[in-house]
Design a protein around this motif. Sequence first.
Motif, PDB file in Angstrom:
ATOM      1  N   GLN A   1       0.646  -1.420  -0.499  1.00 37.60           N
ATOM      2  CA  GLN A   1      -0.040  -0.762  -0.179  1.00 37.60           C
ATOM      3  C   GLN A   1       1.044   1.486  -0.038  1.00 37.60           C
ATOM      4  OE1 GLN A   1      -3.162   0.278  -0.304  1.00 37.60           O
ATOM      5  NE2 GLN A   1      -4.040   1.944   0.579  1.00 37.60           N
ATOM      6  N   VAL A   2       0.760   1.920  -1.406  1.00 41.93           N
ATOM      7  CA  VAL A   2       1.664   3.739  -1.187  1.00 41.93           C
ATOM      8  C   VAL A   2       0.129   4.336  -0.237  1.00 41.93           C
ATOM      9  CG1 VAL A   2       2.212   4.973  -2.397  1.00 41.93           C
ATOM     10  CG2 VAL A   2       2.366   2.491  -3.168  1.00 41.93           C
ATOM     11  N   ARG A   3       1.326   5.105   0.627  1.00 39.10           N
ATOM     12  CA  ARG A   3       0.941   6.354   0.933  1.00 39.10           C
ATOM     13  C   ARG A   3       1.759   7.336   0.884  1.00 39.10           C
ATOM     14  NH1 ARG A   3      -0.615   3.579   6.920  1.00 39.10           N
ATOM     15  NH2 ARG A   3      -2.171   2.052   6.094  1.00 39.10           N
ATOM     16  N   LEU A   4       1.041   8.726   0.430  1.00 36.57           N
ATOM     17  CA  LEU A   4       1.296  10.087   0.541  1.00 36.57           C
ATOM     18  C   LEU A   4       0.896  10.897   1.223  1.00 36.57           C
ATOM     19  CD1 LEU A   4       0.905   8.890  -2.044  1.00 36.57           C
ATOM     20  CD2 LEU A   4       2.312  10.956  -3.192  1.00 36.57           C
ATOM     21  N   GLN A   5       1.880  11.825   2.047  1.00 35.91           N
ATOM     22  CA  GLN A   5       1.890  12.915   2.659  1.00 35.91           C
ATOM     23  C   GLN A   5       2.595  13.697   3.088  1.00 35.91           C
ATOM     24  OE1 GLN A   5      -0.252  12.251   6.445  1.00 35.91           O
ATOM     25  NE2 GLN A   5       0.594  13.948   5.804  1.00 35.91           N
ATOM     26  N   GLU A   6       1.869  14.636   3.035  1.00 40.60           N
ATOM     27  CA  GLU A   6       1.655  16.065   2.945  1.00 40.60           C
ATOM     28  C   GLU A   6       2.471  17.348   4.265  1.00 40.60           C
ATOM     29  OE1 GLU A   6      -1.290  15.318  -0.318  1.00 40.60           O
ATOM     30  OE2 GLU A   6      -0.892  15.327   1.679  1.00 40.60           O
ATOM     31  N   SER A   7       3.461  17.355   4.398  1.00 44.55           N
ATOM     32  CA  SER A   7       4.346  18.388   5.554  1.00 44.55           C
ATOM     33  C   SER A   7       4.375  19.765   4.756  1.00 44.55           C
ATOM     34  CB  SER A   7       5.346  17.535   5.815  1.00 44.55           C
ATOM     35  OG  SER A   7       5.749  17.442   5.272  1.00 44.55           O
ATOM     36  N   GLY A   8       4.381  20.826   5.829  1.00 46.67           N
ATOM     37  CA  GLY A   8       4.410  22.034   5.575  1.00 46.67           C
ATOM     38  C   GLY A   8       4.260  22.493   6.477  1.00 46.67           C
ATOM     39  N   PRO A   9       3.884  24.570   5.753  1.00 51.52           N
ATOM     40  CA  PRO A   9       3.615  25.312   7.026  1.00 51.52           C
ATOM     41  C   PRO A   9       1.634  26.189   6.461  1.00 51.52           C
ATOM     42  CG  PRO A   9       5.880  26.130   6.272  1.00 51.52           C
ATOM     43  CD  PRO A   9       4.912  25.129   5.498  1.00 51.52           C
ATOM     44  N   GLY A  10       1.083  25.955   7.277  1.00 54.74           N
ATOM     45  CA  GLY A  10      -0.129  26.169   6.986  1.00 54.74           C
ATOM     46  C   GLY A  10      -0.770  27.670   6.459  1.00 54.74           C
ATOM     47  N   LEU A  11      -0.092  28.431   6.865  1.00 53.76           N
ATOM     48  CA  LEU A  11      -0.535  30.155   6.576  1.00 53.76           C
ATOM     49  C   LEU A  11       1.339  30.325   5.818  1.00 53.76           C
ATOM     50  CD1 LEU A  11      -1.631  32.616   6.818  1.00 53.76           C
ATOM     51  CD2 LEU A  11      -0.478  32.768   9.130  1.00 53.76           C
ATOM     52  N   VAL A  12       1.174  31.508   4.901  1.00 50.84           N
ATOM     53  CA  VAL A  12       2.481  32.283   4.104  1.00 50.84           C
ATOM     54  C   VAL A  12       1.707  32.880   4.102  1.00 50.84           C
ATOM     55  CG1 VAL A  12       3.650  31.499   2.488  1.00 50.84           C
ATOM     56  CG2 VAL A  12       2.756  29.838   3.039  1.00 50.84           C
ATOM     57  N   LYS A  13       2.755  34.218   3.948  1.00 54.31           N
ATOM     58  CA  LYS A  13       3.001  35.740   4.378  1.00 54.31           C
ATOM     59  C   LYS A  13       2.616  35.753   2.339  1.00 54.31           C
ATOM     60  CE  LYS A  13       4.073  37.495   8.185  1.00 54.31           C
ATOM     61  NZ  LYS A  13       4.640  38.431   9.074  1.00 54.31           N
ATOM     62  N   PRO A  14       1.732  36.866   1.768  1.00 54.94           N
ATOM     63  CA  PRO A  14       1.995  36.946   0.050  1.00 54.94           C
ATOM     64  C   PRO A  14       3.769  37.888   0.330  1.00 54.94           C
ATOM     65  CG  PRO A  14       0.093  38.342   1.439  1.00 54.94           C
ATOM     66  CD  PRO A  14       1.193  37.175   2.238  1.00 54.94           C
ATOM     67  N   ALA A  15       3.895  37.201  -1.028  1.00 50.92           N
ATOM     68  CA  ALA A  15       4.798  37.529  -2.054  1.00 50.92           C
ATOM     69  C   ALA A  15       6.463  36.460  -1.180  1.00 50.92           C
ATOM     70  CB  ALA A  15       5.299  38.772  -1.574  1.00 50.92           C
ATOM     71  N   GLN A  16       6.022  35.677  -0.475  1.00 52.12           N
ATOM     72  CA  GLN A  16       7.226  35.001   0.080  1.00 52.12           C
ATOM     73  C   GLN A  16       6.639  33.673  -1.050  1.00 52.12           C
ATOM     74  OE1 GLN A  16       6.317  34.860   4.125  1.00 52.12           O
ATOM     75  NE2 GLN A  16       7.882  36.136   4.939  1.00 52.12           N
ATOM     76  N   THR A  17       7.141  32.619  -0.506  1.00 51.01           N
ATOM     77  CA  THR A  17       7.680  31.112  -0.493  1.00 51.01           C
ATOM     78  C   THR A  17       6.919  30.239  -0.397  1.00 51.01           C
ATOM     79  OG1 THR A  17       9.845  31.287  -2.629  1.00 51.01           O
ATOM     80  CG2 THR A  17       9.393  28.904  -1.181  1.00 51.01           C
ATOM     81  N   LEU A  18       5.460  29.331  -0.797  1.00 52.00           N
ATOM     82  CA  LEU A  18       5.381  27.961  -0.143  1.00 52.00           C
ATOM     83  C   LEU A  18       6.305  27.258  -0.478  1.00 52.00           C
ATOM     84  CD1 LEU A  18       1.471  27.351  -1.152  1.00 52.00           C
ATOM     85  CD2 LEU A  18       2.800  25.315  -1.245  1.00 52.00           C
ATOM     86  N   SER A  19       6.489  26.389   0.860  1.00 48.84           N
ATOM     87  CA  SER A  19       7.140  25.456   0.492  1.00 48.84           C
ATOM     88  C   SER A  19       6.310  23.865   1.247  1.00 48.84           C
ATOM     89  CB  SER A  19       8.357  24.890   1.139  1.00 48.84           C
ATOM     90  OG  SER A  19       8.916  25.949   0.320  1.00 48.84           O
TER      91      SER A  19
END
Length: 120
Positions: A1-19
Amino acid sequence: QVRLQESGPGLVKPAQTLSLICTVSGGSITTDYYYWSWIRQPPGKGLEWLGAISNVGSTYYSPSLKSRISISRDTSKNQFSLQLNSVTPEDTAVYYCVREGVLAGLRDYWGQGTQVTVSS
């Protein structure tokens, strides 16, 4: 069974980078015949394909995002990642990492999704 899990910040400010990072278990991201993709769904809208990385590390991006997006991978950790630069509130969405079959284009495994809000 393949599983994928996202992680990262839930809030990003405008003009910044979403990772975001997608950690894959139960299967290798170097397996033949699969792409590893990022898809998002803004509130009240449909799914939008953002881009993908192949089993050999080739990348493919949506033309509408090509100037702002980067997808990379870490095979030692069996992870692939998304970076989206210069974000605006229009990038607010639930972000999913997905496994796509090369031959039939079937998106057979999805992460649970992670909400990312762009706001000051």
